[in-house]
Design a protein around this motif. Structure first.
Motif, mmCIF file in Angstrom:
data_model
loop_
_atom_site.group_PDB
_atom_site.id
_atom_site.type_symbol
_atom_site.label_atom_id
_atom_site.label_comp_id
_atom_site.label_asym_id
_atom_site.label_seq_id
_atom_site.Cartn_x
_atom_site.Cartn_y
_atom_site.Cartn_z
ATOM 1 N N VAL A 65 0.860 -1.183 0.000
ATOM 2 C CA VAL A 65 0.000 0.000 0.000
ATOM 3 C C VAL A 65 0.898 1.235 0.000
ATOM 4 C CG1 VAL A 65 -1.835 1.231 1.216
ATOM 5 C CG2 VAL A 65 -1.726 -1.259 1.320
ATOM 6 N N ARG A 185 -6.431 4.351 -0.586
ATOM 7 C CA ARG A 185 -5.450 3.661 0.263
ATOM 8 C C ARG A 185 -5.863 2.221 0.565
ATOM 9 N NH1 ARG A 185 -5.796 8.770 2.361
ATOM 10 N NH2 ARG A 185 -6.955 8.198 4.223
ATOM 11 N N ASP A 186 -6.247 1.519 -0.475
ATOM 12 C CA ASP A 186 -6.673 0.126 -0.384
ATOM 13 C C ASP A 186 -5.762 -0.706 -1.280
ATOM 14 O OD1 ASP A 186 -7.908 -2.348 -0.633
ATOM 15 O OD2 ASP A 186 -9.926 -1.518 -0.671
ATOM 16 N N PRO A 187 -5.196 -1.822 -0.763
ATOM 17 C CA PRO A 187 -4.310 -2.629 -1.608
ATOM 18 C C PRO A 187 -4.942 -3.030 -2.930
ATOM 19 C CG PRO A 187 -4.164 -3.367 0.661
ATOM 20 C CD PRO A 187 -5.281 -2.342 0.608
ATOM 21 N N THR A 190 -4.441 -0.479 -5.586
ATOM 22 C CA THR A 190 -3.084 -0.223 -6.076
ATOM 23 C C THR A 190 -2.535 -1.419 -6.849
ATOM 24 O OG1 THR A 190 -2.098 -1.026 -4.024
ATOM 25 C CG2 THR A 190 -2.602 1.317 -4.147
#
Length: 251
Positions: A65, A185-187, A190
């Protein structure tokens, strides 16, 4: 980390070869390829992108992240300065309605980069209220694509301009992914950021080579650099983001 280093080495090698190609096999006045089929040049171009993608696929992206760091703060400030400088060049290179709009969007977009840099210096992310400024930056990059088409029509045979426009498009894709990473901001958001970062590095260096090519025909003019600086800025940010995303998370 190994994948990141491989991507950087590949990009540097390709940039050198691309620069030689521009000097030796592309007509400076037109951008047309003078030796061999233009599709061989595009084929090499596509091969490098595919290799960068394959390098990034070896990284477990969902485990990473984006995190605020001092280094990211610095590159965000630098990117904001690039956007402001690009806007200033508009006012000394000949005003048109489209270029003035580009300057306004660039200045608004720079606000997001500066705010994000300030937040990251404090180990935080910017507030959701700055999203509009981030979208202004994306709009400026999108407009740079349109301006390239408007001011000098491209064709498949016009190698340098087609590559430049491709760079703008991939820069836009990277910036879009970056906005998602910063605000969500979430895996899972990304998942594609790492390989897009590598491609952004590739295109940033491509624009460096493009600048070398432009130099032989007076390329360091305000008008020519206006549309190139924001893309180069995104490449710089992309390089640092790619490096950060290549480091395993702390356990």
């Amino acid at each position: 980390m190994r994948e990141f280093r491989s991507s950087i080495v590949l990009t540097l090698v390709w940039t050198v070869l691309f620069s030689v190609d521009l000097f030796m096999e592309v007509a400076p006045a037109t951008g047309f390829v003078t030796l061999g089929s233009v599709w061989l040049h595009y084929g090499a171009f596509a091969l490098v992108i595919c290799l960068l993608f394959l390098f990034s696929r070896r990284v477990k992206k969902t485990e990473r992240v984006l995190k605020p760091t001092a280094l990211l703060a610095i590159v965000f400030w630098a990117a904001g300065a690039y956007f402001v400088l690009s806007a200033l060049f508009v006012f000394i290179s000949g005003l048109t309605v489209a270029r003035v709009l580009f300057a306004v969007l660039s200045i608004l977009g720079s606000v997001w980069f500066f705010c994000t840099g300030n937040a990251m210096r404090a180990g935080q992310f910017p507030s959701s209220g700055t999203l509009g400024f981030g979208l202004s930056a994306a709009s400026a990059v999108l407009l740079s694509v349109l301006l390239k088409y408007m001011e000098r029509p491209a064709s498949n045979q016009h190698f340098t301009l087609t590559v430049a426009i491709s760079g703008c498009i991939f820069g836009l894709l990277f910036l879009t992914a970056l906005l998602r990473a910063v605000f969500l901001r979430d895996p899972s958001q990304t998942a594609n950021l790492f390989w897009l970062s590598n491609v952004a590095v590739c295109f940033a260096l491509c624009f460096a080579a493009q600048t070398i090519f432009l130099l032989i025909r007076g390329g360091f003019s305000a008008r020519n650099l206006t549309l190139e600086l924001p893309i180069m800025a995104l490449g710089i940010v992309g390089a640092v983001v790619a490096k950060q995303m290549s480091v395993p998370p702390e356990t």
